[in-house]
Design an enzyme around this catalytic site. Structure first.
Site, PDB file in Angstrom:
ATOM      1  N   GLU A   1      11.872  -8.515   1.304  1.00 36.74           N
ATOM      2  CA  GLU A   1      11.301 -10.026   1.243  1.00 36.74           C
ATOM      3  C   GLU A   1       9.273 -10.379   1.040  1.00 36.74           C
ATOM      4  O   GLU A   1       8.893  -9.145   1.362  1.00 36.74           O
ATOM      5  CB  GLU A   1      11.417 -10.383   2.586  1.00 36.74           C
ATOM      6  CG  GLU A   1      11.233 -12.463   2.210  1.00 36.74           C
ATOM      7  CD  GLU A   1      11.951 -13.030   3.935  1.00 36.74           C
ATOM      8  OE1 GLU A   1      11.936 -13.876   3.581  1.00 36.74           O
ATOM      9  OE2 GLU A   1      12.409 -12.463   4.217  1.00 36.74           O
TER      10      GLU A   1
ATOM     11  N   GLU B   1      -0.102   0.228  -6.180  1.00 37.37           N
ATOM     12  CA  GLU B   1       0.666  -0.053  -5.268  1.00 37.37           C
ATOM     13  C   GLU B   1       1.584  -1.373  -5.003  1.00 37.37           C
ATOM     14  O   GLU B   1       1.931  -1.637  -4.735  1.00 37.37           O
ATOM     15  CB  GLU B   1       0.176   0.246  -3.836  1.00 37.37           C
ATOM     16  CG  GLU B   1       0.156   2.496  -3.617  1.00 37.37           C
ATOM     17  CD  GLU B   1       1.704   3.263  -3.297  1.00 37.37           C
ATOM     18  OE1 GLU B   1       2.835   2.034  -3.683  1.00 37.37           O
ATOM     19  OE2 GLU B   1       1.736   3.774  -3.718  1.00 37.37           O
TER      20      GLU B   1
ATOM     21  N   PRO C   1      -4.956   7.936  15.023  1.00 35.06           N
ATOM     22  CA  PRO C   1      -4.225   8.118  14.718  1.00 35.06           C
ATOM     23  C   PRO C   1      -3.035   7.854  15.844  1.00 35.06           C
ATOM     24  O   PRO C   1      -1.602   7.633  15.443  1.00 35.06           O
ATOM     25  CB  PRO C   1      -3.821   9.824  15.146  1.00 35.06           C
ATOM     26  CG  PRO C   1      -5.197  11.040  15.417  1.00 35.06           C
ATOM     27  CD  PRO C   1      -5.925   9.643  14.746  1.00 35.06           C
TER      28      PRO C   1
ATOM     29  N   GLY D   1       0.661  -1.018  -0.048  1.00 31.37           N
ATOM     30  CA  GLY D   1      -0.036   0.250  -0.035  1.00 31.37           C
ATOM     31  C   GLY D   1       0.729   1.406  -0.290  1.00 31.37           C
ATOM     32  O   GLY D   1       2.130   0.931   0.115  1.00 31.37           O
TER      33      GLY D   1
ATOM     34  N   GLU E   1       5.154  -3.035  -5.348  1.00 32.23           N
ATOM     35  CA  GLU E   1       5.835  -3.231  -4.250  1.00 32.23           C
ATOM     36  C   GLU E   1       6.235  -4.782  -4.418  1.00 32.23           C
ATOM     37  O   GLU E   1       6.798  -5.278  -3.833  1.00 32.23           O
ATOM     38  CB  GLU E   1       5.170  -2.536  -2.931  1.00 32.23           C
ATOM     39  CG  GLU E   1       5.312  -1.249  -2.817  1.00 32.23           C
ATOM     40  CD  GLU E   1       4.551  -1.186  -1.767  1.00 32.23           C
ATOM     41  OE1 GLU E   1       4.343   0.287  -1.402  1.00 32.23           O
ATOM     42  OE2 GLU E   1       3.593  -1.607  -0.844  1.00 32.23           O
TER      43      GLU E   1
END
Length: 145
Positions: A111, A53, A74, A37, A57
């Site tokens: 990895e 993404e 948060p 992400g 990735e």
């Protein structure tokens, strides 16, 4: 609140294979395991960003199936990177299945691995911990945090 904190619109994917294992990547630099992400770019939808993404990735193309949840707390969605940058992520996390690995990862992951949701590796990327907990109990979705 940290005055140096940045707000970032993010997305991610919980990619589950036919054995209910989740695709995780060990992040280069900090060594934590987490979901594919990242940031939503100008002109992208949440879904386009999540697919991009994941492909960048991990090299995996995916099919998105559902919204797992929206995450903004948060207390759980703030992360300090090794370079000192502090990001508060506000994002959408999708459930997906793998279509196929069609490319090579971009190098952000040291990895990749497939893990049962009850046997996750350590250490986990902290903002992904509540997401992975929710993924393990998908019956209540979408989760809004």
């Amino acid at each position: 609140m940290d005055k140096e904190m940045e707000l970032r619109v993010c997305c991610g994917v919980v990619v589950l294979d036919d054995r209910e294992r989740v695709l995780l990547m060990r992040r280069r630099g900090e060594g934590t395991w987490g979901l594919p992400g990242g940031g939503v770019e100008v002109g992208e939808t949440w879904q386009q960003a999540a697919r991009r993404e994941c492909r960048e990735e991990t090299g995996w193309d995916i099919d998105l199936h559902d919204l797992l949840g929206l995450y903004s707390d948060p207390a759980t969605q703030t992360h300090r990177y090794p370079n000192g940058r502090v990001i508060h992520c506000v994002g959408a996390i999708f459930l997906a299945t793998p279509r196929g690995q069609t490319g090579a990862p971009d190098g952000e992951a040291a990895e990749l691995g497939w893990f049962a949701l009850d046997r996750l590796p350590a250490p986990l990327f902290a903002p992904d911990v509540p997401v992975l907990d929710d993924a393990a109990r998908r019956h209540d979705r979408p989760f809004i945090d």
